[in-house]
Design an enzyme around this catalytic site. Structure first.
Site, PDB file in Angstrom:
ATOM      1  N   ARG A  70      30.207  47.854  34.851  1.00 54.03           N
ATOM      2  CA  ARG A  70      29.544  47.578  33.566  1.00 54.03           C
ATOM      3  C   ARG A  70      28.743  48.783  33.084  1.00 54.03           C
ATOM      4  O   ARG A  70      28.597  48.990  31.881  1.00 54.03           O
ATOM      5  CB  ARG A  70      28.601  46.381  33.714  1.00 54.03           C
ATOM      6  CG  ARG A  70      29.283  45.033  33.887  1.00 54.03           C
ATOM      7  CD  ARG A  70      28.235  43.945  34.092  1.00 54.03           C
ATOM      8  NE  ARG A  70      28.810  42.617  34.224  1.00 54.03           N
ATOM      9  CZ  ARG A  70      28.117  41.531  34.498  1.00 54.03           C
ATOM     10  NH1 ARG A  70      26.790  41.631  34.673  1.00 54.03           N
ATOM     11  NH2 ARG A  70      28.702  40.355  34.609  1.00 54.03           N
ATOM     12  N   GLU A  88      33.766  74.362  28.551  1.00 50.97           N
ATOM     13  CA  GLU A  88      33.977  75.796  28.400  1.00 50.97           C
ATOM     14  C   GLU A  88      32.655  76.525  28.166  1.00 50.97           C
ATOM     15  O   GLU A  88      32.451  77.630  28.695  1.00 50.97           O
ATOM     16  CB  GLU A  88      34.920  76.066  27.215  1.00 50.97           C
ATOM     17  CG  GLU A  88      36.312  75.462  27.387  1.00 50.97           C
ATOM     18  CD  GLU A  88      36.443  74.086  26.747  1.00 50.97           C
ATOM     19  OE1 GLU A  88      37.509  73.780  26.214  1.00 50.97           O
ATOM     20  OE2 GLU A  88      35.450  73.308  26.804  1.00 50.97           O
TER      21      GLU A  88
END
Length: 396
Positions: A197, A65
C-alpha cells in the site's frame, strides 16, 4: 516512435552488460517515489572505471543522468553513459537530460530502450546523435521494460498497472459463510500488504468490502513512499456516509467510482460535502466498466493500483483481462462451507484450458502463511514487442 535500431546482443560486451545491470539496480531504488515517472538509473564509465552514477529518487527531483553527471563532474567528458531509458528531451519538472549530456561532453550513450512517452519518443537519442555523440539502444532492453512495466502499461495501454491481493484458506475461501474474515492471514502477511500500500497510487476495493469490513485501507507501521488514495467501486452509490473511508476522506483522499446514472443521485452532493470525490463511469448491466474506470484513473497519471477485493471485484478485473500481478496469501486453515465466498467470482472461464496462466510465479513463506506472487505477462509482452524486443523476461 522515431526508432533508433537496437543492435544485436553481440554488439555489446560483457562489461557493457555489467554496467547496465548496475544501472538497473540503481533505478529500482526509486520504486514508489518517482511515479508517474519511470524508474531510471545511470552509470558513467571512463577508461573502464565508474566515475559517476545516480538514479531518479523522487518525482520532481533530478533525473538519473543529472545525478551521475554531478558526481562525475569534469570526468564526464568522453565517458560512456549507460542509461536504463532514453534520456528525456523536453522541459518538464526538470530541464532535458539530453542537453545536459551534450553539455558535459560525454562520448557515448547506451540506452536500454526508447522512451515511448510522446514528448520523448526517440527525440532524446536523435538530439544526442545530432550533437556527434555515439548512440546505441537495446542493451538489457527487455529487463528494463520489465522493471518499468507499470509506466509502460500506462503510456502504451492507457491504464494503470493492476496488482491484485487477497488472503485465502487452503480450500480457497476468503471469508466464512457469515462473511467473517479477520484474520485469515497472520501479522507478517499483513505487514507485507502495508508495504504494498505504501508504494502504490491507489488501494481499490468493492462496495461489498466496505459494507462488510468498514476498512481504513491505509499503510500503517511501515515507511510510506506515497500516500495511496482509497478507491471504491460502488455502482449504486451505497457507501454509508459514516463509513471510515468517508469520515477520513479529508485526511486520506477517497474516490468512489459509480455508474453515470448513480453519479446523478442526490447522495453525491452529501459525499462531496464530506470530501469524497465521486466519478461517474460507463456501465454495463448496472455495473461500472472496469476498463473505462482504469482509463479515467490513468489519465490522472496513476501508475500502480492495488486491488484488495472482494471476490466480485477481483473476478471483474480478471474478466476484463486487466490483471498484471496477483499476490496471494494462503493460510494453513480450512474454512469450508458451500456459501463461503471464494477469491475470484465474476463470470470466469468455461474450460480449464482457457484459465489464466501466470507467466511467472514466485513463492515464499511469511510466518505460517505462504505467499504466491503471480505475474501475468500478456501486457508486458505487448509493450516489449512495441519497443522492438521479442524476448519477455520475468518481472522482479
Amino acid at each position: 516512435m522515431n526508432r533508433t535500431s537496437a543492435p544485436p546482443s553481440a554488439d555489446f560486451s560483457a562489461q557493457d552488460r555489467e554496467y547496465m545491470t548496475r544501472a538497473l539496480r540503481l533505478a529500482r531504488r526509486g520504486r514508489g517515489s518517482v511515479e508517474p515517472n519511470p524508474m531510471v538509473g545511470c552509470v558513467l564509465v571512463r577508461n573502464r572505471r565508474i566515475v559517476g552514477e545516480g538514479y531518479h529518487r523522487r518525482f520532481g527531483g533530478p533525473h538519473a543522468e543529472i545525478e551521475a553527471l554531478r558526481q562525475a563532474a569534469a570526468q564526464a567528458r568522453g565517458a560512456t553513459a549507460y542509461v536504463t531509458l532514453e534520456p528525456c528531451s523536453h522541459f518538464g519538472k526538470t530541464p532535458p537530460c539530453s542537453d545536459a549530456l551534450i553539455e558535459a561532453g560525454v562520448g557515448r550513450v547506451i540506452a536500454a530502450h526508447e522512451d515511448p512517452f510522446p514528448a520523448v519518443s526517440g527525440r532524446g537519442l536523435a538530439a544526442l546523435q545530432q550533437a556527434g555523440i555515439a548512440v546505441q539502444c537495446g542493451l538489457c532492453g527487455p529487463e528494463a521494460a520489465a522493471l518499468n512495466a507499470p509506466f509502460l502499461t500506462r503510456v502504451l495501454q492507457g491504464r494503470p498497472y493492476v496488482i491484485l491481493k487477497w488472503a485465502q484458506s487452503l480450500d480457497g475461501k476468503i471469508a466464512t459463510r457469515t462473511g467473517h474474515s479477520q484474520w485469515i492471514s497472520g501479522p507478517p502477511a499483513r505487514c507485507y500488504v502495508h508495504r504494498l500500500r505504501a508504494r502504490v497510487d491507489a488501494v481499490v476495493v468493492g462496495i461489498g468490502t466496505v459494507l462488510r469490513d468498514d476498512p481504513q485501507l491505509t499503510a500503517r507501521d511501515v515507511r510510506v513512499r506515497r500516500v495511496a488514495r482509497r478507491v471504491v467501486f460502488d455502482g449504486r452509490l451505497r457507501i454509508p456516509l459514516n463509513a471510515e473511508l468517508v469520515r477520513t476522506s479529508r485526511e486520506t483522499p477517497t474516490v468512489v467510482i459509480t455508474t453515470a446514472a448513480s453519479a446523478k443521485l442526490a447522495k453525491r452532493a452529501r459525499l462531496e460535502q464530506r470530501g469524497v470525490e465521486v466519478l461517474g463511469c460507463r456501465s454495463r448491466a448496472g455495473k461500472v466498466s472496469v476498463l473505462a474506470a482504469l482509463h479515467r484513473l490513468a489519465s490522472r497519471g496513476w501508475t500502480n493500483l492495488l486491488v484488495e477485493g472482494g471476490g466480485q471485484l477481483i473476478g471483474a478485473f480478471f474478466d476484463a483481462s486487466v490483471v498484471d500481478e496477483a499476490h496471494v496469501f494462503t493460510a494453513p486453515i480450512i474454512i469450508g462451507g458451500q456459501s463461503a465466498p471464494s477469491a475470484c467470482a465474476g463470470a470466469g472461464v468455461e474450460r480449464v484450458d482457457r484459465a489464466r496462466s501466470a507467466g511467472a510465479a514466485e513463492r515464499r513463506n511469511l510466518g505460517a502463511d505462504q505467499l504466491t506472487i503471480l505475474r501475468f505477462q500478456e501486457v508486458l509482452q505487448q509493450v516489449t514487442h512495441a519497443l522492438g524486443f521479442t524476448q519477455t523476461p520475468a518481472i522482479h
